[in-house]
Design a protein around this motif. Structure first.
Motif, PDB file in Angstrom:
ATOM      1  N   LEU A  42       0.821  -1.213   0.000  1.00  0.00           N
ATOM      2  CA  LEU A  42       0.000   0.000   0.000  1.00  0.00           C
ATOM      3  C   LEU A  42       0.851   1.257   0.000  1.00  0.00           C
ATOM      4  O   LEU A  42       0.550   2.228  -0.700  1.00  0.00           O
ATOM      5  CB  LEU A  42      -0.937   0.003   1.206  1.00  0.00           C
ATOM      6  N   MET A  43       1.936   1.230   0.768  1.00  0.00           N
ATOM      7  CA  MET A  43       2.823   2.395   0.810  1.00  0.00           C
ATOM      8  C   MET A  43       3.564   2.567  -0.512  1.00  0.00           C
ATOM      9  O   MET A  43       3.691   3.684  -1.015  1.00  0.00           O
ATOM     10  CB  MET A  43       3.790   2.281   1.981  1.00  0.00           C
ATOM     11  N   GLN A  44       4.030   1.463  -1.111  1.00  0.00           N
ATOM     12  CA  GLN A  44       4.742   1.543  -2.390  1.00  0.00           C
ATOM     13  C   GLN A  44       3.842   2.042  -3.506  1.00  0.00           C
ATOM     14  O   GLN A  44       4.281   2.766  -4.390  1.00  0.00           O
ATOM     15  CB  GLN A  44       5.318   0.176  -2.763  1.00  0.00           C
ATOM     16  N   ASN A  45       2.581   1.638  -3.465  1.00  0.00           N
ATOM     17  CA  ASN A  45       1.624   2.071  -4.483  1.00  0.00           C
ATOM     18  C   ASN A  45       1.013   3.434  -4.169  1.00  0.00           C
ATOM     19  O   ASN A  45       0.105   3.884  -4.872  1.00  0.00           O
ATOM     20  CB  ASN A  45       0.515   1.032  -4.648  1.00  0.00           C
ATOM     21  N   ARG A  46       1.477   4.044  -3.098  1.00  0.00           N
ATOM     22  CA  ARG A  46       1.010   5.369  -2.659  1.00  0.00           C
ATOM     23  C   ARG A  46      -0.494   5.401  -2.400  1.00  0.00           C
ATOM     24  O   ARG A  46      -1.172   6.390  -2.637  1.00  0.00           O
ATOM     25  CB  ARG A  46       1.419   6.444  -3.653  1.00  0.00           C
TER      26      ARG A  46
END
Length: 73
Positions: free
Chosen positions: A40-44
């Motif tokens: 989720l963080m990598q995909n913003r």
């Protein structure tokens, strides 16, 4: 019932949901798998400022995940 992946464009339109007005609380406590959190963080789709950690080990892990995301962006 299968879950669908949220559209990133709609991810920040939660204020349009009418059911939020009937709730008395504005926070929820959840537990999430570290791989899901990283994704989720990598995909913003989830930002570090959107949540807080309840213990020091979680805070340390989130800090490392956040730094890893920065290195790979």
């Amino acid at each position: 019932m299968p879950f669908t992946r949220p559209n990133p464009v709609q991810a920040h339109k939660i204020e349009d949901l009418s059911w939020l007005e009937s709730r008395h609380h504005d926070r929820v406590c959840i537990s999430i798998d570290t791989k899901s959190l990283a994704r989720l963080m990598q995909n913003r789709q989830l930002h570090a400022e959107d949540f807080s950690c309840l213990d020091a080990s979680s805070q340390s892990l989130v800090r490392h995940l956040f730094l890893a995301c920065l290195r790979h962006s």
